[in-house]
Design a protein around this motif. Structure first.
Motif, PDB file in Angstrom:
ATOM      1  N   ASP A  77      -6.825   5.363  -7.970  1.00 33.51           N
ATOM      2  CA  ASP A  77      -6.886   5.426  -6.510  1.00 33.51           C
ATOM      3  C   ASP A  77      -6.091   4.277  -5.912  1.00 33.51           C
ATOM      4  O   ASP A  77      -5.542   3.432  -6.620  1.00 33.51           O
ATOM      5  N   ARG A  78      -6.027   4.250  -4.576  1.00 35.93           N
ATOM      6  CA  ARG A  78      -5.158   3.310  -3.866  1.00 35.93           C
ATOM      7  C   ARG A  78      -5.594   1.853  -4.048  1.00 35.93           C
ATOM      8  O   ARG A  78      -4.802   0.945  -3.826  1.00 35.93           O
ATOM      9  N   GLN A  79      -6.850   1.637  -4.397  1.00 33.40           N
ATOM     10  CA  GLN A  79      -7.342   0.262  -4.539  1.00 33.40           C
ATOM     11  C   GLN A  79      -7.318  -0.229  -5.986  1.00 33.40           C
ATOM     12  O   GLN A  79      -7.745  -1.348  -6.261  1.00 33.40           O
ATOM     13  N   ASP A  80      -6.831   0.592  -6.907  1.00 34.20           N
ATOM     14  CA  ASP A  80      -6.862   0.211  -8.318  1.00 34.20           C
ATOM     15  C   ASP A  80      -5.999  -1.040  -8.535  1.00 34.20           C
ATOM     16  O   ASP A  80      -4.791  -1.025  -8.283  1.00 34.20           O
ATOM     17  N   PRO A  81      -6.576  -2.143  -9.015  1.00 36.67           N
ATOM     18  CA  PRO A  81      -5.823  -3.401  -9.143  1.00 36.67           C
ATOM     19  C   PRO A  81      -4.605  -3.285 -10.051  1.00 36.67           C
ATOM     20  O   PRO A  81      -3.574  -3.903  -9.788  1.00 36.67           O
ATOM     21  N   VAL A 112      -1.698  -1.765  -8.135  1.00 37.22           N
ATOM     22  CA  VAL A 112      -1.153  -2.770  -7.207  1.00 37.22           C
ATOM     23  C   VAL A 112      -0.310  -3.782  -7.977  1.00 37.22           C
ATOM     24  O   VAL A 112       0.783  -4.187  -7.536  1.00 37.22           O
ATOM     25  N   GLU A 113      -0.786  -4.173  -9.161  1.00 40.04           N
ATOM     26  CA  GLU A 113      -0.055  -5.141  -9.981  1.00 40.04           C
ATOM     27  C   GLU A 113       1.295  -4.587 -10.417  1.00 40.04           C
ATOM     28  O   GLU A 113       2.324  -5.278 -10.343  1.00 40.04           O
ATOM     29  N   VAL A 132       2.046   1.762  -3.492  1.00 42.17           N
ATOM     30  CA  VAL A 132       0.979   2.366  -4.310  1.00 42.17           C
ATOM     31  C   VAL A 132       0.909   3.869  -4.059  1.00 42.17           C
ATOM     32  O   VAL A 132       0.787   4.669  -4.995  1.00 42.17           O
ATOM     33  N   ASP A 133       0.993   4.277  -2.792  1.00 38.36           N
ATOM     34  CA  ASP A 133       0.964   5.707  -2.466  1.00 38.36           C
ATOM     35  C   ASP A 133       2.120   6.446  -3.134  1.00 38.36           C
ATOM     36  O   ASP A 133       1.952   7.557  -3.657  1.00 38.36           O
ATOM     37  N   GLN A 169       0.823  -1.202   0.000  1.00 37.70           N
ATOM     38  CA  GLN A 169       0.000   0.000   0.000  1.00 37.70           C
ATOM     39  C   GLN A 169       0.861   1.258   0.000  1.00 37.70           C
ATOM     40  O   GLN A 169       0.525   2.260  -0.651  1.00 37.70           O
TER      41      GLN A 169
END
Length: 780
Positions: free
Chosen positions: A263-267, A270-271, A246-247, A243
């Motif tokens: 946004d922070r939850q965008d898959p 994260v990938e 990602v930030d 996380q």
């Protein structure tokens, strides 16, 4: 020092003299000083007496320890600031390191630690963290914090000159430079941030000497490995948490693309961060590409991060302007032998055990006997890392970006192909030995061993396809049971096809026994993936190879497999003939004890039971399934036993006894403690038919949804009885209507499997309380 501070000593001296009832002359006589000297001190004309003078006055006045310290403090000579140059202040915020900062701040500010070394792989953010530490501790060290960049140094003797330069002072670089530096710093309280010490680690003893001679100074060092000296506290800096990574990506991305809509939850973000091992430098280099490409394009580019991440800021040092250059910096600091071990470690996908690394590295003879020491060296340099703290049990892994770099260097090794072959041979031997040793008691451990090494096994298979197919088949064939148990049917077919294509030509080049085993495994993979016609054809090749071997058990196994494949294409009569011949041979060989022979006999009994049921001989089919179930139980094969419960249920269903079928399907689910997905799907499919027959259409639809999900997870196609299941679903759909049927299917697909199974067993077969109570018999 201000005027008021400068006269503080005089005022304090006069106060103590008057308190003692002494005149200036009397005090002078006791302290062996002149009366004029006492007068000059009290009036503040002489502001900084020597230490000997202060001691003499304190003794003459008979001061206690506290009073002596106060008088000495007031007499302290004024000092110019030691640190003249401002500490660099980064232009970007530090993200995701609050915990790390807190630990090291506590060491230096509260715990009395005077040498803290921040270690870690290149690009992990050591310099940035150390700079932030300097700013956070500036008040603690009264703004006396110096930042010393050592990246250009190669000679440890030049360390004092580099520190002098950051103090805005000149040094001629003589052997006396360190002594001069210690004299300059003296007892001052100051913090020195020494950045990039890894290439002058030989300077570590000099740093210890400096700290011993400057008792109020502290050092924060950054290095790709620890200094390994007394008093050092090492903090190994890991990559960011996902996380936080990602930030960081979003913060740097919006600096070049202000309207970035993520946004922070965008898959996909994260990938990207996960592919880059959450390494801060890699993430910053990736975010810079958002100037001209989308995140989706970026996600494809970072599949090979080394050639992609090359656009670092112009203000960054050359070694940090590309990921390749950053890792190359570490690589160039290694010895030739360490470089060889690093490249050998890159063969292992997802890490390897120390035994495996040693076996491969020893193949060339150049590194034998020194491998453990070399691996420890790479661990200390943070180019590899252990899964466990206990090195003897450790599994060594690499960040993927470092592995890619080392793999690109692998071909430069002397006799690199010898190491690749040794890698494949190690896993051939591991599988061969473990297959020979595993028993029913250790069966789960065997599966776990293969699962833990599966990525490496695939790497060995990949090499074998291109360089040595017989060797690859020696690895692939023993994996057949593992592929079946884990539901990796597509993997099995893909590897076996690649290793045997073209089939007839390949089989002709193999040892007769291996040819039979290879054809048998390939045929099974076709059967698992619903290619029955090919399964039949390849099984005929296997049968011919078995007859050429003149091995009765091999012939019986091939007949069994051919019969099983014929069942899948609807040739029940021909299947029955093959299976009866197989059973007759196996019955004659029953005196050959052993788990494999018992299991093989049970398998043929089960398949012949299915064939007899298809031919309408239900009573005999049930008898064979019961016998097969007992044999599977005898060898501890839970899969085989619950499979027979499903076969018994199918036989009851074929005869129209749906109530008894439901009991057996439910019993199979209850006994399936390992959660074997293929058998769960089989049981649920049978219950779909039962639910539809009993008019429980919503439950039939929910079960159908769960079956679809389980089948997609296992990659296993539906059985030959899928026509009955399709018909049951059609009845349920007609009764419920399309919207309600689809809604129930979706609900079943989303429902927790354990809850769905319990509901199905309770509703459709409430009489099943324990598997031991099930006594399937045919009710005519």
């Amino acid at each position: 020092m201000s005027d008021s501070d400068a006269s503080a000593f005089g005022r304090l001296l006069r106060r103590h003299r008057l308190k003692a009832g002494l005149s200036q002359e009397a005090l002078a006589e006791r302290a062996f000083l002149s009366a004029d000297a006492i007068g000059l001190l009290e009036r503040g004309v002489r502001r900084s007496p020597y230490e000997q003078t202060v001691d003499a006055l304190a003794s003459a006045l008979k001061l206690n320890r506290h009073e002596r310290d106060a008088l000495a403090s007031a007499a302290r000579r004024p000092q110019r600031n030691l640190i003249r140059l401002l500490l660099p202040r980064p232009l970007t915020p530090l993200i995701g390191r609050s915990s790390e900062l807190g630990i090291i701040r506590r060491w230096l500010a509260a715990d009395g630690v005077r040498l803290a070394t921040v270690t870690g792989t290149g690009g992990v953010g050591k310099t940035r963290l150390a700079l932030q530490l300097g700013h956070d501790l500036s008040e603690t060290f009264e703004d006396q914090v110096a930042f010393v960049d050592l990246s250009a140094l190669r000679d440890p003797a030049n360390l004092p000159a580099a520190i002098f330069g950051c103090l805005d002072r000149r040094d001629d670089g003589t052997p006396a430079s360190m002594a001069a530096l210690c004299t300059l710093v003296g007892k001052r309280r100051a913090l020195f941030v020494l950045d990039n010490l890894e290439q002058i680690l030989a300077a570590a003893p000099a740093i210890c000497d400096f700290l011993e001679r400057c008792p109020n100074a502290s050092v924060v060092a950054t290095s790709r490995e620890a200094l390994q000296v007394r008093g050092e506290h090492e903090f190994a800096l890991a990559p960011l948490a996902v996380q936080s990574a990602v930030d960081l990506f979003l913060e740097r991305g919006r600096a070049v693309q202000p309207d970035l809509e993520l946004d922070r939850q965008d898959p996909i973000v994260v990938e990207v961060c996960s592919r880059l091992d959450c390494l801060p430098l890699a993430i910053e280099l990736a975010a810079a590409r958002l100037r001209w490409e989308s995140v989706r394009q970026l996600s494809r580019a970072v599949l090979s991060p080394l050639p992609s991440l090359i656009y670092g800021g112009r203000d960054m040092p050359p070694r940090q302007q590309s990921l390749q250059a950053t890792i190359d910096w570490s690589y160039q600091l290694l010895s030739d032998r360490e470089r060889a071990i690093l490249c050998i470690c890159s063969l292992f996908v997802g890490g390897g055990t120390l035994d495996a690394i040693a076996a491969v590295a020893s193949a060339n003879g150049l590194l034998a006997g020194d491998i453990g020491h070399l691996v420890i060296g790479l661990l200390q340099k943070h180019l590899v890392r252990p899964f466990k703290a206990d090195l003897q049990l450790a599994r060594i892994e690499m960040l993927e970006v470092i592995r890619e770099y080392a793999r690109s260097r692998f071909d430069s090794l002397d006799r690199a192909s010898v190491y690749e072959r040794a890698f494949a041979l190690y896993y051939v031997e591991l599988i061969r030995q473990s297959a020979k040793e595993h028993s029913s008691a250790a069966y789960g451990s065997w599966l776990d061993l293969i699962a833990g090494e599966y990525m490496n096994i695939c790497a060995a298979l990949r090499w074998s396809v291109e360089h040595d197919r017989p060797l690859g088949l020696g690895l692939a064939v023993p994996l057949t049971e593992f592929w079946e148990r884990k539901g990796l049917y597509a993997d099995a077919r893909s590897w076996l096809e690649a290793l045997t294509n073209p089939l007839e030509e390949t089989l002709a080049q193999l040892d007769a026994r291996l040819a039979w085993r290879a054809a048998t495994s390939l045929a099974l993979s076709y059967q698992w993936t619903s290619d029955g016609r090919r399964a039949c054809a390849v099984n005929r090749h296997a049968l011919a190879a078995a007859r050429a071997l003149d091995d009765p058990l091999a012939i019986a196994k091939s007949l069994n497999n051919l019969g099983n494949a014929l069942l899948d294409v609807g040739e029940a009569r021909e299947a029955r003939d093959a299976l009866e011949e197989s059973l007759a041979i196996k019955e004659r060989c029953v005196n050959q004890a052993g788990r494999d022979n018992t299991w093989s006999l049970a398998s043929t009994l089960a398949n012949l039971g299915i064939a007899l049921s298809a031919c309408g001989e239900h009573q005999e089919a049930l008898r064979l399934h019961e016998r097969a179930r007992s044999l599977f139980r005898a060898v501890g094969d839970q899969w085989g036993e619950i499979g027979q419960l499903n076969n018994i249920a199918d036989t009851h269903r074929a005869h129209g006894d749906f109530r008894e079928a439901a009991v057996c399907y439910a019993a199979s689910l209850g006994a399936n403690t390992e959660g074997i997905r293929a058998e769960i799907a089989h049981s649920l499919e049978g219950l779909v038919v039962v639910a539809s027959i009993e008019g429980k259409f919503r439950q039939a639809a929910m079960l159908a949804g769960a079956v679809k999900r389980v089948r997609s997870e296992t990659q296993r196609p539906p059985p030959s009885s899928s026509v009955d299941i399709s018909r049951a679903c059609a009845i349920a759909r007609n009764s419920l209507g399309d919207p309600q049927f689809e809604e129930a299917c979706e609900a079943g697909a989303k429902m927790a499997l354990a809850d769905l199974i319990e509901a199905a067993r309770t509703d459709l077969a409430p009489e099943v309380l324990d598997i031991c109570k099930v006594r399937p018999t045919l009710r005519v």
